[in-house]
Design an enzyme around this catalytic site. Structure first.
Site, PDB file in Angstrom:
ATOM      1  N   TYR A  86     -27.124   7.601  10.928  1.00 23.49           N
ATOM      2  CA  TYR A  86     -27.216   6.391  10.232  1.00 23.49           C
ATOM      3  C   TYR A  86     -27.709   6.815   8.891  1.00 23.49           C
ATOM      4  CZ  TYR A  86     -27.157   1.946  12.379  1.00 23.49           C
ATOM      5  OH  TYR A  86     -26.783   0.634  12.592  1.00 23.49           O
ATOM      6  N   GLU A 110     -27.677   4.281   5.956  1.00 25.10           N
ATOM      7  CA  GLU A 110     -28.021   3.066   5.178  1.00 25.10           C
ATOM      8  C   GLU A 110     -28.333   3.657   3.617  1.00 25.10           C
ATOM      9  OE1 GLU A 110     -30.255   0.185   6.893  1.00 25.10           O
ATOM     10  OE2 GLU A 110     -28.651  -0.255   8.358  1.00 25.10           O
ATOM     11  N   ASP A 130      -6.043  -4.935  -6.235  1.00 25.07           N
ATOM     12  CA  ASP A 130      -6.027  -4.505  -4.924  1.00 25.07           C
ATOM     13  C   ASP A 130      -4.665  -3.447  -4.886  1.00 25.07           C
ATOM     14  OD1 ASP A 130      -5.811  -3.960  -2.488  1.00 25.07           O
ATOM     15  OD2 ASP A 130      -5.796  -6.025  -1.649  1.00 25.07           O
ATOM     16  N   THR A 181      -7.092   0.613   0.196  1.00 25.52           N
ATOM     17  CA  THR A 181      -7.366   1.232   1.370  1.00 25.52           C
ATOM     18  C   THR A 181      -7.152   2.669   1.450  1.00 25.52           C
ATOM     19  OG1 THR A 181      -4.924   1.004   1.997  1.00 25.52           O
ATOM     20  CG2 THR A 181      -6.457  -0.830   2.869  1.00 25.52           C
ATOM     21  N   LYS A 188      -2.947   4.225   3.878  1.00 22.75           N
ATOM     22  CA  LYS A 188      -1.458   3.642   3.582  1.00 22.75           C
ATOM     23  C   LYS A 188      -0.907   4.780   2.819  1.00 22.75           C
ATOM     24  CE  LYS A 188      -2.666  -1.164   4.088  1.00 22.75           C
ATOM     25  NZ  LYS A 188      -2.769  -2.605   3.612  1.00 22.75           N
ATOM     26  N   ARG A 229      -8.460   5.359   8.392  1.00 29.06           N
ATOM     27  CA  ARG A 229      -8.340   3.828   8.102  1.00 29.06           C
ATOM     28  C   ARG A 229      -9.787   3.448   7.497  1.00 29.06           C
ATOM     29  NH1 ARG A 229      -5.219   0.241   9.826  1.00 29.06           N
ATOM     30  NH2 ARG A 229      -3.913   1.873  10.570  1.00 29.06           N
TER      31      ARG A 229
HETATM   32  C1  LIG Z   1      -3.554  -3.525   3.764  1.00 30.45           C
HETATM   33  C2  LIG Z   1      -4.091  -4.441   2.524  1.00 30.45           C
HETATM   34  C3  LIG Z   1      -5.517  -4.715   2.754  1.00 30.45           C
HETATM   35  C4  LIG Z   1      -6.368  -4.741   3.939  1.00 30.45           C
HETATM   36  O1  LIG Z   1      -6.677  -3.706   4.422  1.00 30.45           O
HETATM   37  P1  LIG Z   1      -7.219  -3.697   5.941  1.00 30.45           P
HETATM   38  O2  LIG Z   1      -7.984  -2.277   5.878  1.00 30.45           O
HETATM   39  O3  LIG Z   1      -6.370  -3.963   6.924  1.00 30.45           O
HETATM   40  O4  LIG Z   1      -8.442  -4.729   6.027  1.00 30.45           O
HETATM   41  C5  LIG Z   1      -6.023  -5.459   1.599  1.00 30.45           C
HETATM   42  N1  LIG Z   1      -5.230  -5.690   0.530  1.00 30.45           N
HETATM   43  C6  LIG Z   1      -3.856  -5.472   0.550  1.00 30.45           C
HETATM   44  C7  LIG Z   1      -3.012  -5.663  -0.655  1.00 30.45           C
HETATM   45  C8  LIG Z   1      -3.494  -4.726   1.716  1.00 30.45           C
HETATM   46  O5  LIG Z   1      -1.890  -4.127   1.704  1.00 30.45           O
END
Ligand SMILES: *Cc1c(COP(=O)(O)O)cnc(C)c1O
Length: 423
Positions: free
Chosen positions: A51, A53, A197, A223, A226, A232
């Protein structure tokens, strides 16, 4: 995994079969990748027991001296990789990172201008059923119908008309470079917070293959699993002015204890992305996507925007009399994993849309270059020419399983290397 095999053969069996699937099939889902063994070792470590936090050096629990080190490495490496002023490495996912920014910068009811999900956006960008669409009135921008590229003039027009509190750029199914500077100008003009994003393209930004939004945006989320090829999870970055609000939005705003094992995995992947080999990887991902695009177009498939600048392509399979669902199923039978996807201005439904999305990050991690991708494209063309032919599908599947052996996945390496084979 001897212990797992003995203690829980059912879970063990599921994992072993998934490992085989990842090795024998061709992974073309644009949002997936193979992490290195080093990343997996960090994520599978004793850090899951802790933990923590709070933030490094400021925790609500004792015994955090070592997890502090791991988290500080993740923060420092993200700062140097992306040139960010402030980093929070704790978001459990990309969706949570986005939620943290909304929580930090907006009040419920504040207006957001974001890319339409049906034209390549993400569900956290204001989709009706997502918290973002429920709590923040969202105005959507999209693509120019002719060029199928982002309609930047429309963003400026909508920003002037609606005066959103936040403008959000970033996409999940957009095959072209995003001109962040033009959207940043629109945000500045109307006094909106500018958020990017970059979940899909973070690895390309890290490798210098896509213009970076970090110098232009108030907030950048991503993320880590990817194109960045890590565990993840999510990361949120911001200018110094927003640092306190962002941190407190993540914790205690949205999350409890951070996942320290995953944060350690993020540190490892960011360290890998800082190496020169990662630049070569990012460049090859793009070269491979371009090759895939050219081969499919020369076989008569229509691609959204007629090609790609990044790691993914969007194929309008109705150009061959198919639907996305039919194409996904046929390719799946042959060992080629893809996902069906809406194309811009799609007349069909999301469960059986007109398109298929494909990306090259995972195959590139296995060491595939242009010649291998040409072979992959040839299989795709063959299978989609006879989508109901199950004999052909199983013949192709056998060919693919044999071919795939020549491109080991990271877990195949006899010596767990710091970077996956190939790169
Ligand atoms: C994949 C993705 C997310 C979300 O990611 P998670 O880890 O699946 O919650 C957010 N924004 C965009 C543009 C994405 O392609």
């Amino acid at each position: 995994m001897d212990m797992l095999k003995a203690v829980d053969p059912d879970v063990y069996d599921a994992i072993v079969h998934e490992e085989e699937r990842q090795r024998d099939d061709l992974e073309l889902i644009a949002s997936e990748n193979y992490t290195s063994v080093a990343v997996m070792e960090a994520v599978g470590s004793v850090l899951t027991n802790k933990y923590a936090e709070g933030l490094p050096g400021k925790r609500y629990y004792g015994g955090c001296q070592f997890v502090d080190r791991a988290e500080q490495l993740a923060i420092d490496r993200a700062k140097s990789l992306f040139g960010a002023a402030h980093v929070n490495a704790q978001p459990h996912s990309g969706a949570t990172a986005n939620q943290a920014v909304f929580f930090a910068a907006l009040e419920i009811g504040d207006k957001v201008l974001a890319m339409d999900l049906a034209q390549g956006g993400h569900l956290t960008h204001g989709m009706r059923l997502n918290y973002s669409g429920r709590w923040y009135p969202t105005i959507s921008y999209g693509l120019d119908p002719k060029s199928e590229r982002i309609d930047y003039d429309a963003i400026v027009r909508l920003a002037r008309e609606h005066k959103p509190k936040l403008i959000l750029a970033g996409a999940s199914a957009y095959p072209r470079i995003i001109d962040f500077a033009r959207i940043a100008d629109a945000a500045r003009e109307v006094g909106a917070v500018f958020m990017v994003d970059m979940a899909h393209i973070a690895g390309l930004v890290a490798g210098g293959e896509h213009p970076s939004p970090v110098p232009l945006a108030d907030f950048v989320t991503t993320t880590t699993h990817k194109t960045l090829r890590g565990p993840r999870g999510g990361i949120a970055m911001c200018t110094q002015a927003w640092a306190k609000k962002l941190d407190s939005a993540v914790f205690p705003g949205l999350q409890g204890g951070p996942l320290m094992h995953v944060i350690a995995g993020k540190a490892v992947c960011l360290g890998e992305a800082l190496r020169p080999e990662f630049k070569a990887y990012a460049a090859q991902v793009i070269a491979n996507a371009r090759t895939l695009a050219e081969k499919l177009m020369s076989a008569g498939f229509r691609l959204v925007s007629n090609g790609t600048d990044n790691h993914l392509i969007l194929i309008d399979v109705t150009s061959k009399g198919l639907t996305g669902k039919v194409a996904e199923t046929a390719l799946g039978r042959a060992g080629i994993t893809v996902n069906k996807n809406l194309v811009p201005f799609d007349q069909r439904k999301p469960m059986d849309p007109s398109g298929v999305r494909m990306g090259t990050p995972a195959l590139t991690t296995r060491g595939m270059k242009e010649v291998a991708i040409e072979q992959v494209a040839a299989w795709i063309v063959r299978v989609l020419a006879a989508p109901e032919d199950e004999v052909l599908a199983s013949r192709v599947q056998r060919e693919i399983a044999e071919f795939a052996c020549g491109y080991p996945v990271p877990t195949d390496a006899a010596q767990p290397s710091v970077l996956p084979l190939g790169f």
